[in-house]
Design an enzyme around this catalytic site. Structure first.
Site, PDB file in Angstrom:
ATOM      1  N   ARG A 133      46.330  83.400 158.491  1.00  0.00           N
ATOM      2  CA  ARG A 133      47.354  84.019 157.649  1.00  0.00           C
ATOM      3  C   ARG A 133      47.138  83.383 156.275  1.00  0.00           C
ATOM      4  NH1 ARG A 133      52.406  83.017 160.055  1.00  0.00           N
ATOM      5  NH2 ARG A 133      52.219  84.938 161.220  1.00  0.00           N
ATOM      6  N   PRO A 134      46.639  84.148 155.311  1.00  0.00           N
ATOM      7  CA  PRO A 134      46.046  83.584 154.087  1.00  0.00           C
ATOM      8  C   PRO A 134      47.021  83.031 153.050  1.00  0.00           C
ATOM      9  CG  PRO A 134      46.007  85.960 153.972  1.00  0.00           C
ATOM     10  CD  PRO A 134      46.549  85.611 155.331  1.00  0.00           C
ATOM     11  N   CYS A 135      47.732  81.978 153.408  1.00  0.00           N
ATOM     12  CA  CYS A 135      48.626  81.342 152.442  1.00  0.00           C
ATOM     13  C   CYS A 135      47.845  80.682 151.307  1.00  0.00           C
ATOM     14  CB  CYS A 135      49.556  80.352 153.129  1.00  0.00           C
ATOM     15  SG  CYS A 135      48.733  79.111 154.124  1.00  0.00           S
ATOM     16  N   HIS A 136      46.542  80.438 151.532  1.00  0.00           N
ATOM     17  CA  HIS A 136      45.713  79.858 150.471  1.00  0.00           C
ATOM     18  C   HIS A 136      45.530  80.814 149.301  1.00  0.00           C
ATOM     19  CE1 HIS A 136      42.937  81.948 153.221  1.00  0.00           C
ATOM     20  NE2 HIS A 136      42.224  82.215 152.132  1.00  0.00           N
ATOM     21  N   ARG A 137      45.853  82.089 149.488  1.00  0.00           N
ATOM     22  CA  ARG A 137      45.704  83.081 148.417  1.00  0.00           C
ATOM     23  C   ARG A 137      46.915  83.149 147.494  1.00  0.00           C
ATOM     24  NH1 ARG A 137      43.446  87.591 152.591  1.00  0.00           N
ATOM     25  NH2 ARG A 137      41.518  86.479 153.135  1.00  0.00           N
TER      26      ARG A 137
END
Length: 166
Positions: A133-137
């Site tokens: 789940r791309p929270c790094h984006r």
């Protein structure tokens, strides 16, 4: 039954935790994916079963992601969270590979008022599915790489990987 395994990655050792599922590819739904030292990261518990084979499909997708050949995960996952957290996490899932949004843009996307940006950050910080789940984006309005539970260096690694592969 809760199962787990670890995987070496460019971010360090990943800890994957899952639950058996009749509907998930490979039979395991992902519950948590974390790295050592991560804020609120999972820790192996008594009663969990070490089962690398249960994660074969998930591990294959993670390897392809880190190799730059997979841009969207097809993994069933189970997460518990508040309604607000789930709305934020759904917005994270919609951020295209190789791009970034700000915390304010996420708040706007879910229809939250501007003062809710801090609550959005808190919900993102509670994301139990690092990488998948791309929270790094999600970045700060000024472009800073703040607020990543696994640290800004790892956030930068993931953003660089996606920019190179995009």
């Amino acid at each position: 039954m809760t199962v787990y395994t670890t995987m070496d990655s460019p971010l360090g050792e990943l800890l994957l935790v899952g639950e058996e599922s009749d509907t998930a590819k490979g039979g395991t739904a992902l519950v948590s994916l974390s790295v050592p030292g991560q804020k609120r990261g999972a820790v192996v518990q008594d009663g969990w079963l070490a089962s690398p084979e249960a994660f074969a499909e998930i591990l294959a997708q993670l390897r392809a992601y880190f190799d730059g050949t997979l841009s969207r995960f097809d993994i069933e996952y189970i997460t518990a969270g508040t309604d607000f957290q789930r709305r934020v996490w759904t917005a994270l899932d919609a951020i295209p590979y190789g791009t970034t949004l700000t915390y304010g843009e996420i708040a706007q996307h879910i229809g939250a008022p501007r003062p809710a940006v801090r609550a959005v950050g808190t919900a993102i910080g509670a994301n139990p599915l690092l990488v998948v789940r791309p929270c790094h984006r999600v970045i700060a309005a000024g472009g800073a790489l703040s607020g990543y539970a696994a640290g800004p260096e790892r956030k930068q690694q993931l953003l660089d990987l996606e920019r190179r592969a995009a």
